[in-house]
Design a protein around this motif. Structure first.
Motif, PDB file in Angstrom:
ATOM      1  N   ALA A 208       5.566 138.926  32.094  1.00  0.00           N
ATOM      2  CA  ALA A 208       5.067 139.757  33.198  1.00  0.00           C
ATOM      3  C   ALA A 208       3.759 140.414  32.772  1.00  0.00           C
ATOM      4  CB  ALA A 208       6.102 140.808  33.574  1.00  0.00           C
ATOM      5  N   GLU A 209       2.645 139.772  33.103  1.00  0.00           N
ATOM      6  CA  GLU A 209       1.324 140.307  32.756  1.00  0.00           C
ATOM      7  C   GLU A 209       0.804 141.208  33.876  1.00  0.00           C
ATOM      8  OE1 GLU A 209      -1.471 137.332  31.661  1.00  0.00           O
ATOM      9  OE2 GLU A 209      -0.024 136.203  30.458  1.00  0.00           O
ATOM     10  N   LYS A 210       0.174 142.287  33.482  1.00  0.00           N
ATOM     11  CA  LYS A 210      -0.299 143.274  34.458  1.00  0.00           C
ATOM     12  C   LYS A 210      -1.246 142.653  35.484  1.00  0.00           C
ATOM     13  CE  LYS A 210      -2.901 147.592  34.889  1.00  0.00           C
ATOM     14  NZ  LYS A 210      -3.655 148.647  34.180  1.00  0.00           N
ATOM     15  N   ASP A 211      -2.233 141.865  35.042  1.00  0.00           N
ATOM     16  CA  ASP A 211      -3.209 141.288  35.973  1.00  0.00           C
ATOM     17  C   ASP A 211      -2.543 140.378  36.994  1.00  0.00           C
ATOM     18  OD1 ASP A 211      -5.405 142.571  34.906  1.00  0.00           O
ATOM     19  OD2 ASP A 211      -5.896 140.954  33.526  1.00  0.00           O
ATOM     20  N   ILE A 212      -1.556 139.606  36.563  1.00  0.00           N
ATOM     21  CA  ILE A 212      -0.857 138.699  37.471  1.00  0.00           C
ATOM     22  C   ILE A 212      -0.028 139.491  38.468  1.00  0.00           C
ATOM     23  CG2 ILE A 212       0.971 136.953  37.591  1.00  0.00           C
ATOM     24  CD1 ILE A 212      -0.175 135.730  35.051  1.00  0.00           C
ATOM     25  N   ILE A 213       0.620 140.551  37.994  1.00  0.00           N
ATOM     26  CA  ILE A 213       1.403 141.402  38.890  1.00  0.00           C
ATOM     27  C   ILE A 213       0.493 142.051  39.927  1.00  0.00           C
ATOM     28  CG2 ILE A 213       2.760 143.533  39.019  1.00  0.00           C
ATOM     29  CD1 ILE A 213       3.891 142.774  36.238  1.00  0.00           C
TER      30      ILE A 213
END
Length: 263
Positions: A208-213
């Motif tokens: 769960a990467e911040k940019d993707i979220i």
């Protein structure tokens, strides 16, 4: 040069789904080649979309008239924007407005000097079919480009869009549908749900990467920036092992449900 530009940009327009908004960007407001390229793209777009009513030039604030003068290389361009002057090479008038006063209409929108979050706000407000962003520096709009998959002019040195979340993460993020988008922050029960969701993702080692979220939240949900920021604040606290308000519950059952929905 013009003939080559027309061929390149006509191909770009033809290859994109015209039911969706076309998003382009080009760094540098006052470069002559950039100006010619942008004017050619707009002319070609209007030829393919006869329902366009006008060209709207948007700046962050109304008093940023120097950006219009710089864009047209004309000291009277901003003054002319109030008189309904024709945009070069087109039958359409251009007008100037600021972001907070922008209203939706059928039009081509050119955003001058807006940053990523201002462009995301404009994207939500606008029902236009074509949005062209012209920043002073490309890093000012990188997040918007990678969230919306905007196309550079011409198609070279393309910034790669953020990837879509893997299925389990996408299922988990459906927790945000319980959030009231009219609120500016998370209510207690919403905070509990978001914290529980991120805790379960961390516990079961779901990538769960911040940019993707962040990208997925902007692409898929009608949430204001203030709420997305609040969600990401919970993510950062949970992933970093820091304390934050909220009760955690149902981690295992939530993970099992997400996993089952992905089979």
């Amino acid at each position: 040069m013009t003939g080559k530009l027309e061929a390149t940009n006509q191909s770009m327009i033809n290859n994109l789904n015209m039911k969706n908004k076309l998003r382009f960007y080009k760094e540098g407001i006052n470069t002559p080649d950039n100006r010619i390229l942008i004017f050619e793209v707009i002319k070609l777009f209007i030829q393919n979309n006869a329902d366009q009513r006008r060209i709207n030039l948007v700046t962050a604030k109304l008093n940023q008239k120097e950006l219009l003068n710089e864009f047209f290389n004309d000291p009277n361009a901003a003054k002319n924007a109030t008189k309904g002057v024709k945009f070069p090479g087109t039958p359409l008038n251009y007008v100037h407005g600021n972001l907070s006063g922008y209203f939706t209409d059928t039009e081509v929108v050119i955003a001058l000097g807006l940053n990523s979050y201002e462009l995301l706000e404009l994207d939500k407000k606008s029902n236009s079919k074509c949005l062209i962003a012209i920043p002073s520096r490309i890093n000012e709009i990188e997040k918007w480009v990678r969230i919306t998959n905007a196309q550079t002019l011409p198609a070279e040195n393309v910034l790669r869009p953020y990837a879509e979340p893997e299925c389990i993460l996408k299922e988990a993020l459906k927790a945000v549908t319980s959030i009231n988008p009219a609120h500016t922050g998370l209510r207690d029960h919403e905070q509990d749900a978001i914290k529980s969701m991120f805790s379960a993702l961390k516990k079961y080692a779901v990538p769960a990467e911040k940019d993707i979220i962040e990208s997925h939240l902007y692409r898929s949900y009608e949430l204001p920036k203030s709420l997305i920021d609040a969600i990401l604040k919970v993510y950062e606290a949970v992933s970093g092992g820091k304390k934050i308000a909220g009760k955690v519950s149902n981690e295992k059952s939530s993970f099992e449900r997400w996993k089952a929905n992905c089979k």
